[in-house]
Design an enzyme around this catalytic site. Sequence first.
Site, short mmCIF file in Angstrom:
data_model
loop_
_atom_site.label_atom_id
_atom_site.label_comp_id
_atom_site.label_asym_id
_atom_site.label_seq_id
_atom_site.Cartn_x
_atom_site.Cartn_y
_atom_site.Cartn_z
N GLY A 13 -56.35 6.25 -11.95
CA GLY A 13 -55.03 6.29 -11.31
C GLY A 13 -53.94 6.91 -12.14
O GLY A 13 -52.81 7.06 -11.68
N GLY A 14 -54.26 7.31 -13.40
CA GLY A 14 -53.21 7.79 -14.31
C GLY A 14 -52.84 9.24 -14.10
O GLY A 14 -53.68 10.07 -13.75
N LYS A 28 -54.70 12.80 -14.52
CA LYS A 28 -55.00 13.03 -15.94
C LYS A 28 -56.47 13.41 -16.14
O LYS A 28 -56.80 14.18 -17.04
CB LYS A 28 -54.67 11.76 -16.73
CG LYS A 28 -54.77 11.93 -18.23
CD LYS A 28 -54.37 10.65 -18.93
CE LYS A 28 -54.52 10.79 -20.43
NZ LYS A 28 -54.21 9.53 -21.11
N GLY A 50 -51.21 -1.71 -11.85
CA GLY A 50 -52.06 -1.94 -13.02
C GLY A 50 -53.53 -2.03 -12.66
O GLY A 50 -53.91 -2.18 -11.50
N LYS A 76 -54.79 9.58 -25.28
CA LYS A 76 -53.46 9.17 -24.80
C LYS A 76 -52.38 10.16 -25.19
O LYS A 76 -51.26 10.09 -24.71
CB LYS A 76 -53.09 7.79 -25.38
CG LYS A 76 -54.07 6.67 -25.04
CD LYS A 76 -53.98 6.27 -23.58
CE LYS A 76 -54.90 5.11 -23.25
NZ LYS A 76 -55.12 4.99 -21.80
#
Length: 500
Positions: free
Chosen positions: A114-115, A126, A218, A388
């Site tokens: 989901g990022g 991503k 989340g 990240k």
Amino acid sequence: MDSLMPRSESARLRGQSQMDFKTATTGVAAKAMRNEISSLVKSVGDPLTKKAFDTEMQSFFYLFTRYLAKRAHAQDLDWDRIKSPTEDKIVPYAKLTSGDSKNLNKLAVLKVNGGLGTSMGMTGAKSALEVKDDMTFLDLTVRQIEHLNTTSRVDVPLILMTSFNTHEDTLRIIKKYANQQLRITTFNQSRYPRIYKESLLPCPKTADDDKKNWYPPGHGDLYNALYQSGVLDQLLSEGKEYLFVSNSDNLGAVVDENILQHMVDTQAEFIMEVTDKTKADVKGGTLIDYDGQIRLLEVAQVPNEHIEDFKSVRKFKIFNTNNLWIHLPALKRVMDNGEMELDIIVNPKTTDDGQAVLQLETAAGDGIQFFRNGHGVNVPRSRFLPVKSCSDLLLIKSDIYSLEHGQLVINEQRMFETTPVIKLGDHFKKIAQFQKRFKKIPKIIELDHLTVTGDVYFGRNVTLRGTVIVVANEGQRIDIPDGCILENRLVSGNLNLIEL
């Protein structure tokens, strides 16, 4: 939605005046929120879409009322009751027995997808970022599982949990895998309304209001979304019993037959992969013993006066990699019984126009407390390789790693077991800047530490060894020339090479 009304609200309606102020306000806030949510649901025209949206909003409302109750009664963790888990709750990976590949037929793999990668300057999913040899996160995952399926002659499906931010992107990307030896299922996690901090009312006014008024709640939403989407029932009907969950940007999270075997042998319903903390991991969630029960403790739940204790490597030696193994029939039982009440993490944000809003989120690892014989397995650091930042990306793209069937393998010419520490400054923060500043990724097989700050560009075939620090001061630019070898050097100003 009446069944979701908090007890304090129904008590207030029965005319009980002997209530503390906080509980009374809780009732008012819940009632106001319920009215707003009803308006949101009414704004949907299509009956099928409306029904699904209504279900989603009921889940959100339940989370919201739990948040209000927690706020009214200040149910914080009692720090003195927190202990390190007993030895039997954290099993060393070295003690696991070899796996039997027959178990793989009962396995499915789920990637939390989901990022958006906004911190690296990306606008899309991503997982579509090219990380190694022109392959994306998703390409690598597909290659790994396809290799597993063909070599072991099994049928491990890949499931992608997307968010409303990445769903369309992901559907477009997976079309190219149509001819692979792999079944891919996607489902969308929930979309919840952001809440104004002052009024405790939802930001969106209609169901199709601007994206910025909504948020994905989340990875703890995994359980609810898996259950509501029908994917859980689909997996069970196919005879799948185990689910391996990990973040799509963790390149170390590959299927491990030994952990799966351990899960089968111990009849554990939930296993969390943990690994030893280093100074870089002080904020990672950790497993604790709380009144004899194993639980996940996230930094957001820690009282301010104990933050330093939490970051200490002495008391909390391990952290959660978010690689989770879940027994699917047990998950079905927990969800059917409505037992999955994950701890709420309040994530404060500020909107573009400066308004304070709240996002109520949950963590997937927190589910461990609702399963039988849930415990941790302390895995090698190589199973935790998240990307990240662009500093992480440089390491992955470099000659430190090569690829075997989609899996990262450390170059055997590397003399040390540890990987180099890489710290790139703000000029390298966004992916476009990163690509512009490296004509080619340097050779870093003998590098221990690299720090780069300021306006710096790297030429082709640069080699970095030992400790290398490059500092361009304000208004200066440093170009590391093609073919340059820097070993234990501090480079500053207009390319002054200083030996360290």
